[in-house]
Design a protein around this motif. Structure first.
Motif, PDB file in Angstrom:
ATOM      1  N   MET A   1       0.861  -1.166   0.000  1.00  0.00           N
ATOM      2  CA  MET A   1       0.000   0.000   0.000  1.00  0.00           C
ATOM      3  C   MET A   1       0.907   1.228   0.000  1.00  0.00           C
ATOM      4  N   SER A   2       0.666   2.130  -0.945  1.00  0.00           N
ATOM      5  CA  SER A   2       1.527   3.307  -1.067  1.00  0.00           C
ATOM      6  C   SER A   2       1.143   4.376  -0.046  1.00  0.00           C
ATOM      7  N   ILE A   3       2.045   5.317   0.153  1.00  0.00           N
ATOM      8  CA  ILE A   3       1.810   6.394   1.111  1.00  0.00           C
ATOM      9  C   ILE A   3       0.630   7.261   0.670  1.00  0.00           C
ATOM     10  N   VAL A   4       0.442   7.412  -0.626  1.00  0.00           N
ATOM     11  CA  VAL A   4      -0.693   8.199  -1.138  1.00  0.00           C
ATOM     12  C   VAL A   4      -2.005   7.511  -0.780  1.00  0.00           C
ATOM     13  N   SER A   5      -2.045   6.192  -0.892  1.00  0.00           N
ATOM     14  CA  SER A   5      -3.244   5.444  -0.515  1.00  0.00           C
ATOM     15  C   SER A   5      -3.534   5.581   0.976  1.00  0.00           C
ATOM     16  N   ILE A   6      -2.497   5.512   1.785  1.00  0.00           N
ATOM     17  CA  ILE A   6      -2.670   5.635   3.236  1.00  0.00           C
ATOM     18  C   ILE A   6      -3.183   7.029   3.593  1.00  0.00           C
ATOM     19  N   ILE A   7      -2.641   8.055   2.958  1.00  0.00           N
ATOM     20  CA  ILE A   7      -3.100   9.428   3.220  1.00  0.00           C
ATOM     21  C   ILE A   7      -4.554   9.595   2.785  1.00  0.00           C
ATOM     22  N   ALA A   8      -4.911   9.031   1.638  1.00  0.00           N
ATOM     23  CA  ALA A   8      -6.295   9.129   1.163  1.00  0.00           C
ATOM     24  C   ALA A   8      -7.250   8.412   2.106  1.00  0.00           C
ATOM     25  N   ILE A  62      -5.705   5.498  14.454  1.00  0.00           N
ATOM     26  CA  ILE A  62      -5.820   4.105  14.899  1.00  0.00           C
ATOM     27  C   ILE A  62      -6.574   3.271  13.869  1.00  0.00           C
ATOM     28  N   VAL A  63      -7.690   3.796  13.369  1.00  0.00           N
ATOM     29  CA  VAL A  63      -8.476   3.071  12.373  1.00  0.00           C
ATOM     30  C   VAL A  63      -7.676   2.883  11.085  1.00  0.00           C
ATOM     31  N   THR A  64      -6.947   3.912  10.661  1.00  0.00           N
ATOM     32  CA  THR A  64      -6.119   3.812   9.457  1.00  0.00           C
ATOM     33  C   THR A  64      -5.009   2.784   9.648  1.00  0.00           C
ATOM     34  N   ALA A  65      -4.413   2.748  10.830  1.00  0.00           N
ATOM     35  CA  ALA A  65      -3.374   1.754  11.110  1.00  0.00           C
ATOM     36  C   ALA A  65      -3.939   0.339  11.059  1.00  0.00           C
ATOM     37  N   ILE A  66      -5.152   0.153  11.561  1.00  0.00           N
ATOM     38  CA  ILE A  66      -5.789  -1.168  11.513  1.00  0.00           C
ATOM     39  C   ILE A  66      -6.067  -1.559  10.059  1.00  0.00           C
ATOM     40  N   ILE A  67      -6.565  -0.610   9.270  1.00  0.00           N
ATOM     41  CA  ILE A  67      -6.824  -0.890   7.854  1.00  0.00           C
ATOM     42  C   ILE A  67      -5.523  -1.237   7.143  1.00  0.00           C
ATOM     43  N   TRP A  68      -4.447  -0.471   7.396  1.00  0.00           N
ATOM     44  CA  TRP A  68      -3.149  -0.764   6.774  1.00  0.00           C
ATOM     45  C   TRP A  68      -2.664  -2.161   7.166  1.00  0.00           C
ATOM     46  N   TYR A  69      -2.776  -2.504   8.443  1.00  0.00           N
ATOM     47  CA  TYR A  69      -2.318  -3.805   8.916  1.00  0.00           C
ATOM     48  C   TYR A  69      -3.085  -4.943   8.248  1.00  0.00           C
ATOM     49  N   VAL A  71      -4.812  -4.909   5.409  1.00  0.00           N
ATOM     50  CA  VAL A  71      -4.616  -4.974   3.955  1.00  0.00           C
ATOM     51  C   VAL A  71      -3.175  -5.306   3.604  1.00  0.00           C
ATOM     52  N   ASP A  72      -2.218  -4.609   4.199  1.00  0.00           N
ATOM     53  CA  ASP A  72      -0.817  -4.744   3.788  1.00  0.00           C
ATOM     54  C   ASP A  72      -0.125  -5.934   4.455  1.00  0.00           C
ATOM     55  N   GLN A  73      -0.340  -6.139   5.715  1.00  0.00           N
ATOM     56  CA  GLN A  73       0.374  -7.190   6.427  1.00  0.00           C
ATOM     57  C   GLN A  73      -0.331  -8.546   6.350  1.00  0.00           C
TER      58      GLN A  73
END
Length: 89
Positions: A1-8, A62-69, A71-73
């Motif tokens: 997941m790119s940084i642009v996706s995470i920011i969006a 926190i919610v964004t970190a959970i989504i990143w985890y 999807v990405d991990q």
């Protein structure tokens, strides 16, 4: 997941969380008994927007970190959702 996706994702989540946080601890002018002339009695007495913006940012992070985890991990994406509900045979 790119940084642009995470920011969006953070931006979208932040606005959704903001509307959930806005009513927290809200007291109307009518509740306080101090209605300012020219305003409706249901207007907030002291909205505390800085506190709510900080709370929104923390919860959205926190919610964004959970989504990143997830999807990405863990690799859970659109294909995983489709496989979960419509298993291939």
């Amino acid at each position: 997941m790119s940084i642009v996706s995470i920011i969006a994702i953070f931006f979208v989540v932040w606005w959704i969380v903001l509307f959930a946080v806005l009513p927290w601890g809200m007291r109307t002018q009518d509740d306080e008994g101090e209605v300012i002339l020219g305003t409706v009695s249901s207007a907030p007495h002291n909205p505390r927007m800085v506190r709510k913006a900080i709370a929104t940012t923390i919860v959205a992070a926190i919610v964004t970190a959970i989504i990143w985890y997830v999807v990405d991990q863990l690799g859970f994406g659109v294909e995983g959702i489709a496989d979960y509900f419509l298993p291939r045979q």
